[in-house]
Design an enzyme around this catalytic site. Structure first.
Site, PDB file in Angstrom:
ATOM      1  N   SER A 275      57.729 -47.845   5.666  1.00  0.00           N
ATOM      2  CA  SER A 275      57.628 -48.908   6.673  1.00  0.00           C
ATOM      3  C   SER A 275      58.985 -49.535   6.990  1.00  0.00           C
ATOM      4  O   SER A 275      59.049 -50.522   7.711  1.00  0.00           O
ATOM      5  CB  SER A 275      56.639 -49.986   6.215  1.00  0.00           C
ATOM      6  OG  SER A 275      57.168 -50.721   5.138  1.00  0.00           O
ATOM      7  N   ARG A 339      57.847 -50.020  -3.605  1.00  0.00           N
ATOM      8  CA  ARG A 339      57.802 -48.579  -3.327  1.00  0.00           C
ATOM      9  C   ARG A 339      59.216 -48.064  -3.099  1.00  0.00           C
ATOM     10  O   ARG A 339      59.919 -48.532  -2.214  1.00  0.00           O
ATOM     11  CB  ARG A 339      56.909 -48.260  -2.116  1.00  0.00           C
ATOM     12  CG  ARG A 339      56.821 -46.757  -1.858  1.00  0.00           C
ATOM     13  CD  ARG A 339      55.621 -46.332  -1.019  1.00  0.00           C
ATOM     14  NE  ARG A 339      55.642 -46.846   0.339  1.00  0.00           N
ATOM     15  CZ  ARG A 339      54.795 -46.454   1.302  1.00  0.00           C
ATOM     16  NH1 ARG A 339      53.862 -45.557   1.037  1.00  0.00           N
ATOM     17  NH2 ARG A 339      54.852 -46.981   2.511  1.00  0.00           N
ATOM     18  N   GLU A 431      49.636 -37.731  -1.619  1.00  0.00           N
ATOM     19  CA  GLU A 431      49.720 -37.565  -0.162  1.00  0.00           C
ATOM     20  C   GLU A 431      50.343 -36.222   0.225  1.00  0.00           C
ATOM     21  O   GLU A 431      50.724 -36.015   1.366  1.00  0.00           O
ATOM     22  CB  GLU A 431      50.506 -38.729   0.465  1.00  0.00           C
ATOM     23  CG  GLU A 431      51.897 -38.943  -0.096  1.00  0.00           C
ATOM     24  CD  GLU A 431      52.575 -40.208   0.413  1.00  0.00           C
ATOM     25  OE1 GLU A 431      52.022 -40.866   1.310  1.00  0.00           O
ATOM     26  OE2 GLU A 431      53.667 -40.532  -0.086  1.00  0.00           O
ATOM     27  N   ASP A 630      53.414 -46.801  10.519  1.00  0.00           N
ATOM     28  CA  ASP A 630      54.643 -46.548   9.779  1.00  0.00           C
ATOM     29  C   ASP A 630      54.981 -45.065   9.946  1.00  0.00           C
ATOM     30  O   ASP A 630      54.402 -44.382  10.780  1.00  0.00           O
ATOM     31  CB  ASP A 630      54.550 -47.008   8.319  1.00  0.00           C
ATOM     32  CG  ASP A 630      53.716 -46.088   7.437  1.00  0.00           C
ATOM     33  OD1 ASP A 630      53.189 -45.075   7.953  1.00  0.00           O
ATOM     34  OD2 ASP A 630      53.596 -46.374   6.240  1.00  0.00           O
TER      35      ASP A 630
END
Length: 727
Positions: A275, A339, A431, A630
């Site tokens: 982001s 993160r 992911e 994002d």
């Protein structure tokens, strides 16, 4: 590129070097000279390993591409699985085990609740997110479409009592569900009081009642007979009934209730990855400095709203008295994770002994850990972790060897900074396809420090498309959501997490609700993630966190997980079902609709990223619905078009025409932004437009379909270009 300082064999951006020496190292109990020496050693030791892992990604992708080319038209699942096993893409599964992570805060191990993700480049947003541990239910309902505007209940510039009454009725109904009374309804209440250690509720007509489950009463503020706040608890989350008969809302309420506050975002990911747009030392220092301010508790943000100057800072803790007179303190802020970036990118903030940019993930691990160390040493206004841990989310890892590398990196950072083993906890984003298929092995590599696994539709689908690029044209993007592999991926993540002992120890997370203006729809749908076994799920705003908290009162996550733990299904075969369109019969209109949608989404996000350095914002889609976007949205959309181009579903000319037409739409959507640079009609001169073209037309050769290499290169180009214009 700015000035550099030679430190040992490293060249360090002066801006970053001074920030570390003047702001981060003081008070950290880490010697400055030793720090830079150890940092150099760490970089020298781990850089070759990082490079080897990336080479392995490319090697596997090349082999998979060749296999699909050879087997086009005669795909056989058993042969495919055997091939993936032979090349080491599918790993032999480790024996059953349970994670042993210790020192985990209750917000992760015990409480189920919403999770915010917020860009660290924006101090105001980050503070709002940290403070979203508690949120006003009245405000969240009144200010969104959660309450309909029918029957005179419109949202307007001034307070609408009709709408207010609907909000109050909704909130009372919620209390009746979450913390019901033995008799009567909270709607009948005229007074809340604490008598003989119990919450006593007086109703119209003079009768009194208590809570159906008296243990749900936790404490109060003010006088027992006339409290200003009542603290309740349901399914592990707190509810605060605020009472003030002099307040504009309270004085119209029979019981004097002015608001109901909900414990909402129990955890927040302070994001330095997808982001944010952080491409150089200047950007990285902004990310790190805001994190330092959040950790130390001195970050502020001042802005003007409605002609008034407002300063945001972190909220203090909340103090109550229990029925027997003891004091209890609840955190006023969300438990913060940070993160880091993944293993792919390098950054020019530090150049190594060979003059090469250092891997950004290695730099992030060192710097964010050193910053978080201040919270362990008490150099902070508020405690983040009460258990002496800190929490790093690690994204975009492929398979267990990459997770093992992250573990080795964290071991080395702990040794370098004088931290106990496993002080640094890890959240693993599921992911990437190779992680999904080997998730049990991935968790095993970090079984002593893992606190979180999480699924995400966008990145994961981007990797799905790129991995099987040569298998054929993919189904349409919206059809992915109901595809076999995606459903299996979501279920498998929960099943594997529960089998590995996550319940009561770690989070199993689900993805983002991307439409911050569509809260009525979120209230209808997002509870499904909890019924699927998640104990946290992502929300795009503090308001959404407050409303999503309602789902955790409706669904007892512990009970759901108890049921799901009984299931041990292996979803691997379903996950391996490639979402290729079999004999697609799309009309030219359908193909164009898909291209319009994807191109508009790419341009809408890229133009802010490249021209303004905004990595996360509410981007209007083709139907003008604001989506919280994002970088992940770029990966899926650019890879989808690249796939269709590769298989001749569309042509390069058609895509370019679509991009130019959609650029005009995006320019129009951003017409109200004084900092906006239009892309049309001088497309060749727009760095943002060229970046969007690169993402699609060079999408086939991008490593794993990632967008960062192109974005970073083009953002640096834009920064240099606009700086030259200003001079």
């Amino acid at each position: 590129m700015g000035e550099y300082v030679k430190v040992g064999n490293l060249q360090v951006a002066k801006l970053f070097y001074e920030f570390m020496n003047d702001e981060v190292l003081p008070g950290s109990e880490v010697n400055k000279e030793k720090f830079w020496k150890d940092f150099e050693t760490l970089i020298a030791d781990l850089t070759p390993k990082n490079k080897a892992l990336l080479a392995r990604r490319d090697e596997l992708q090349a082999k998979i591409n060749e296999w699909h080319k050879e087997h086009r038209g005669n795909f056989d699942m058993e042969k495919y699985k055997a091939f993936l096993t032979d090349i080491g893409y599918l790993e032999p599964e480790v024996d059953d085990f349970e994670i042993t992570t210790e020192g985990v805060d209750e917000e992760i191990a015990v409480q189920a609740g919403p999770q915010l993700v917020v860009p660290l480049t924006n101090a105001r947003y980050a503070l709002n997110a940290a403070n979203a541990r508690w949120g006003s239910l009245y405000d969240a309902l009144y200010g969104t479409d959660a309450i309909s505007e029918e029957d005179g209940a419109e949202r307007g510039d001034s307070y609408n009592p009709v709408r207010g009454a609907k909000v109050i009725a909704y909130a009372r109904e919620f209390l009746d569900q979450a913390v019901p009374l033995k008799e009567y309804s909270h709607k009948d209440a005229v007074q809340y009081a604490v008598v003989d250690g119990k919450l006593v509720v007086s109703v119209e007509g003079g009768s009194t009642t208590t809570l159906k489950e008296e243990e749900k009463f936790i404490g109060f503020q003010g006088n027992p007979e006339n409290p200003t706040a009542i603290l309740l608890k349901n399914n592990g989350l707190h509810i605060e009934i605020q009472i003030d008969r002099n307040h504009p809302v309270g004085k119209t309420d029979k019981a004097g209730v002015k608001d109901i506050y909900l414990e909402a975002a129990v955890t927040t990911i302070m994001d330095g990855e997808d982001s944010v747009a952080a491409v150089d030392a200047e950007d990285k220092v902004l990310v790190y400095r805001n994190l330092l301010g959040l950790v130390k508790g001195d970050l502020t943000s001042t802005f003007t709203k409605g002609g008034k100057t407002i300063t945001r800072a972190l909220n203090p803790d909340r103090v109550y008295r229990t029925a027997d007179g003891k004091e209890i303190t609840l955190p006023g802020r969300s438990l913060m994770f940070v993160r880091n970036v993944g293993h792919l990118m390098t950054n020019n903030t530090i150049l190594d002994a060979n003059g090469e940019e250092v891997y950004e993930g290695i730099m992030d691990a060192v710097v964010t850990s050193l910053i978080m160390k201040h919270s362990l040493l008490g150099n902070t206004r508020y405690l983040n972790s009460r258990k002496g841990s800190f929490y790093i989310v690690k994204p975009k890892m492929h398979g267990s060897e990459e997770v093992a590398f992250a573990n080795e990196l964290f071991d080395r950072v702990e040794d370098m900074l004088g931290l106990k083993r496993n002080t640094i906890k890890i959240g693993v984003m599921d992911e990437e396809r190779r992680t999904t298929l080997n998730l049990k092995n991935c968790i095993y590599q970090v079984r002593d420090r893992i606190i979180f696994i999480n699924t995400g539709f966008l990145d994961r689908t981007g990797d799905e498309i790129h991995t099987s690029m040569e298998a054929g044209p993919m189904i349409r993007k919206n059809d992915m959501k109901t595809s076999v592999w995606l459903q299996a991926y979501e279920k498998s993540n929960v099943t594997i997490g529960l089998a590995a002992g996550f319940q009561g120890r770690a989070q199993i997370g689900k993805g983002m609700w991307a439409m911050p203006d569509m809260m009525a729809e979120m209230l209808k749908q997002k509870g499904g993630q909890l019924k699927a076994g998640a104990n946290t799920a992502w929300v795009p705003s503090p308001t959404a966190a407050t409303l999503h908290a309602l789902h955790y009162h409706q669904v007892n996550v512990a009970e759901v997980q108890n049921e799901l733990r009984k299931e041990r299904k292996d979803y691997r075969d379903e996950i391996l079902q490639i979402p290729v369109a079999v004999n697609p019969q799309w009309t030219p209109e359908e193909i164009q609709e898909e291209l319009d949608n994807n191109c508009q989404g790419i341009l809408g996000y890229v133009v802010r990223w490249i021209d303004q350095g905004i990595g996360c914002s509410k981007v209007p889609d083709i139907n003008n619905i604001g989506l919280m976007e994002d970088r992940a949205t770029l990966r899926i959309s650019s890879q989808h078009i690249a796939n269709w181009l590769h298989h001749g579903i569309c042509t390069k000319e058609q895509v370019l025409e679509t991009l130019k037409r959609m650029a005009k739409v995006v320019d129009e959507q951003n017409a109200g932004d004084p900092n906006y640079r239009p892309m049309a009609p001088d497309y060749d001169n727009s760095v943002a437009f060229q970046a969007a073209c690169d993402l699609i037309f060079k999408g086939y050769e991008q490593p794993n379909g990632y967008t960062e290499p192109i974005l970073h290169r083009r953002r640096l180009e834009a920064k240099a270009k606009y700086a030259a214009v200003q001079q």
